[in-house]
Motif scaffolding. Sequence first.
Motif, mmCIF file in Angstrom:
data_model
loop_
_atom_site.group_PDB
_atom_site.id
_atom_site.type_symbol
_atom_site.label_atom_id
_atom_site.label_comp_id
_atom_site.label_asym_id
_atom_site.label_seq_id
_atom_site.Cartn_x
_atom_site.Cartn_y
_atom_site.Cartn_z
ATOM 1 N N GLN A 230 0.842 -1.194 0.000
ATOM 2 C CA GLN A 230 0.000 0.000 0.000
ATOM 3 C C GLN A 230 0.877 1.244 0.000
ATOM 4 O OE1 GLN A 230 -3.851 -0.412 2.409
ATOM 5 N NE2 GLN A 230 -2.460 -1.738 3.545
ATOM 6 N N LEU A 231 0.520 2.186 -0.864
ATOM 7 C CA LEU A 231 1.282 3.423 -0.986
ATOM 8 C C LEU A 231 0.335 4.614 -0.896
ATOM 9 C CD1 LEU A 231 4.057 4.819 -1.673
ATOM 10 C CD2 LEU A 231 3.262 4.838 -4.048
ATOM 11 N N LEU A 232 0.682 5.560 -0.032
ATOM 12 C CA LEU A 232 -0.054 6.810 0.095
ATOM 13 C C LEU A 232 0.930 7.941 -0.195
ATOM 14 C CD1 LEU A 232 -2.737 8.201 0.930
ATOM 15 C CD2 LEU A 232 -1.846 8.261 3.263
ATOM 16 N N SER A 233 0.609 8.791 -1.169
ATOM 17 C CA SER A 233 1.558 9.831 -1.571
ATOM 18 C C SER A 233 0.843 11.169 -1.757
ATOM 19 C CB SER A 233 2.274 9.448 -2.866
ATOM 20 O OG SER A 233 1.378 9.401 -3.959
ATOM 21 N N LEU A 234 1.641 12.237 -1.674
ATOM 22 C CA LEU A 234 1.148 13.596 -1.868
ATOM 23 C C LEU A 234 2.183 14.365 -2.689
ATOM 24 C CD1 LEU A 234 -1.079 15.690 -1.138
ATOM 25 C CD2 LEU A 234 0.385 16.379 0.786
ATOM 26 N N ASP A 235 1.755 14.892 -3.837
ATOM 27 C CA ASP A 235 2.611 15.692 -4.711
ATOM 28 C C ASP A 235 2.226 17.165 -4.586
ATOM 29 O OD1 ASP A 235 3.361 13.182 -5.452
ATOM 30 O OD2 ASP A 235 2.646 13.320 -7.523
ATOM 31 N N PHE A 236 3.237 18.044 -4.538
ATOM 32 C CA PHE A 236 2.966 19.480 -4.487
ATOM 33 C C PHE A 236 4.210 20.226 -4.970
ATOM 34 C CE2 PHE A 236 4.423 17.946 -0.404
ATOM 35 C CZ PHE A 236 5.422 18.832 -0.048
ATOM 36 N N PRO A 237 4.025 21.425 -5.534
ATOM 37 C CA PRO A 237 5.169 22.172 -6.074
ATOM 38 C C PRO A 237 5.974 22.846 -4.971
ATOM 39 C CG PRO A 237 3.146 23.406 -6.400
ATOM 40 C CD PRO A 237 2.739 22.091 -5.805
ATOM 41 N N VAL A 238 7.285 22.884 -5.177
ATOM 42 C CA VAL A 238 8.215 23.622 -4.320
ATOM 43 C C VAL A 238 9.135 24.403 -5.257
ATOM 44 C CG1 VAL A 238 10.032 23.490 -2.595
ATOM 45 C CG2 VAL A 238 8.099 21.914 -2.480
ATOM 46 N N LEU A 239 8.939 25.714 -5.317
ATOM 47 C CA LEU A 239 9.640 26.556 -6.278
ATOM 48 C C LEU A 239 9.371 26.029 -7.690
ATOM 49 C CD1 LEU A 239 12.978 27.159 -4.305
ATOM 50 C CD2 LEU A 239 10.949 28.626 -4.423
ATOM 51 N N SER A 240 10.411 25.677 -8.438
ATOM 52 C CA SER A 240 10.214 25.205 -9.806
ATOM 53 C C SER A 240 10.136 23.687 -9.888
ATOM 54 C CB SER A 240 11.366 25.693 -10.690
ATOM 55 O OG SER A 240 12.605 25.210 -10.209
ATOM 56 N N ALA A 241 10.226 22.986 -8.765
ATOM 57 C CA ALA A 241 10.191 21.519 -8.744
ATOM 58 C C ALA A 241 8.880 21.036 -8.150
ATOM 59 C CB ALA A 241 11.372 20.976 -7.946
ATOM 60 N N LYS A 242 8.659 19.740 -8.252
ATOM 61 C CA LYS A 242 7.498 19.110 -7.636
ATOM 62 C C LYS A 242 7.990 18.042 -6.678
ATOM 63 C CE LYS A 242 3.608 18.462 -9.731
ATOM 64 N NZ LYS A 242 2.531 17.960 -10.618
ATOM 65 N N LEU A 243 7.576 18.142 -5.427
ATOM 66 C CA LEU A 243 8.007 17.231 -4.373
ATOM 67 C C LEU A 243 6.957 16.158 -4.142
ATOM 68 C CD1 LEU A 243 10.167 16.697 -2.121
ATOM 69 C CD2 LEU A 243 8.749 18.127 -0.626
ATOM 70 N N PHE A 268 8.858 5.696 5.171
ATOM 71 C CA PHE A 268 8.528 7.075 4.816
ATOM 72 C C PHE A 268 9.541 7.556 3.791
ATOM 73 C CE2 PHE A 268 6.777 6.356 9.004
ATOM 74 C CZ PHE A 268 5.518 6.922 8.915
ATOM 75 N N MET A 269 9.039 8.115 2.681
ATOM 76 C CA MET A 269 9.901 8.462 1.566
ATOM 77 C C MET A 269 9.659 9.897 1.102
ATOM 78 S SD MET A 269 9.757 4.975 -0.739
ATOM 79 C CE MET A 269 7.983 5.065 -0.977
ATOM 80 N N ALA A 270 10.683 10.462 0.470
ATOM 81 C CA ALA A 270 10.602 11.785 -0.142
ATOM 82 C C ALA A 270 11.350 11.746 -1.464
ATOM 83 C CB ALA A 270 11.189 12.857 0.775
ATOM 84 N N GLY A 271 10.828 12.466 -2.440
ATOM 85 C CA GLY A 271 11.469 12.489 -3.751
ATOM 86 C C GLY A 271 10.885 13.564 -4.629
ATOM 87 N N PHE A 272 11.248 13.522 -5.905
ATOM 88 C CA PHE A 272 10.829 14.539 -6.857
ATOM 89 C C PHE A 272 10.108 13.894 -8.031
ATOM 90 C CE2 PHE A 272 14.240 16.586 -4.540
ATOM 91 C CZ PHE A 272 13.720 17.859 -4.323
ATOM 92 N N VAL A 273 9.173 14.666 -8.597
ATOM 93 C CA VAL A 273 8.355 14.219 -9.715
ATOM 94 C C VAL A 273 8.713 15.037 -10.948
ATOM 95 C CG1 VAL A 273 6.000 13.885 -10.578
ATOM 96 C CG2 VAL A 273 6.485 13.633 -8.132
ATOM 97 N N LYS A 274 8.847 14.359 -12.077
ATOM 98 C CA LYS A 274 9.083 15.027 -13.355
ATOM 99 C C LYS A 274 8.002 14.625 -14.334
ATOM 100 C CE LYS A 274 14.135 15.405 -13.017
ATOM 101 N NZ LYS A 274 15.432 15.062 -13.674
ATOM 102 N N GLU A 275 7.509 15.604 -15.080
ATOM 103 C CA GLU A 275 6.525 15.333 -16.117
ATOM 104 C C GLU A 275 7.177 15.642 -17.455
ATOM 105 O OE1 GLU A 275 3.777 17.863 -14.370
ATOM 106 O OE2 GLU A 275 2.813 16.319 -13.157
ATOM 107 N N LEU A 276 7.288 14.619 -18.304
ATOM 108 C CA LEU A 276 8.065 14.691 -19.526
ATOM 109 C C LEU A 276 7.191 14.419 -20.734
ATOM 110 C CD1 LEU A 276 11.057 12.567 -18.229
ATOM 111 C CD2 LEU A 276 10.956 15.060 -18.318
#
Length: 294
Positions: A230-243, A268-276
């Motif tokens: 099971q994975l629960l995640s939340l994406d949101f922008p931070v400056l010009s990146a997406k966390l 518990f994890m943290a990372g960055f999202v890229k849309e290409l």
Amino acid sequence: MAPNDLPKQNRLMRKSAALIAILIGLSGKLSAQKDFPEANRYITRATSYGVGYTKILDTYLSPQEYMGVEGRIYRESMRLTRLFDGNISLQNIFQANLSYTHNKVDNNNTFAGLVNWDYGLHYQFRLGNNLKLLAGALGDFNCGFVYNLQNTNNPASAKAYINLAASGMAIYRFHIKNIPFVARYQANVPVAGVLFSPNYGQSYYEIFTLGNSDGVIKFTTPKTQPAIRQLLSLDFPVLSAKLRLSYLWDIQQSNVNQLKTHTYSHIFMAGFVKELYRVKHKDGDLLPSRMKAY
């Protein structure tokens, strides 16, 4: 104009209107066909790193449960396909973890690791502009080990299993003070598979050197291999990146050949999202994009 020409003129007008309507319809379809394939060229990729707590049991090595810390890397990509009018998305997940654990009396330790690759398809049910529910199936491939630091005869246990997993997902988009957020929940549950396991008391020397391999490959069901990721995640922008911030609850269990195993991980994890955007090029170049792949 002669009266006899009026019916002919009316028929000609009706035929012309019908032809115009057909051309408009064809034009709309051709336009949709022209634009539609572009949707599958948008790819969402994310890489996350995490740490957490794990519990490991492998009765081939020890009847005791081991507890400790686990580190994990999690890489994911998603994109739409052309299947079913563009309602099918493809998901590709690669993750690897490594843990160091100790038993309750703290007189023995183990190392454990697992590499997992999931590849599958989901059908998207769009419930309004902000909510999507996805349902589908994944191919689930796993390979790893558990190594006991004090065992002499059987110091290690190999992990290898393949599953067909049912998968469900919910994606919700919302705003807080004009800041866009994407919340997602996903659960993958194996329904059938194949697992490698030695028999109770059987050594790997017997299996791979002497050739006594009867019964080491087992077909599994939710009864013999109850598991869920099971994975629960939340994406949101931070400056010009997406966390991306996420929590993974990974439960892997098996009960075959009179041997019980389980791994319970809370990460518990943290990372960055890229849309290409994949351009039309023989090498399949990827360019940054603000479009949403799912």
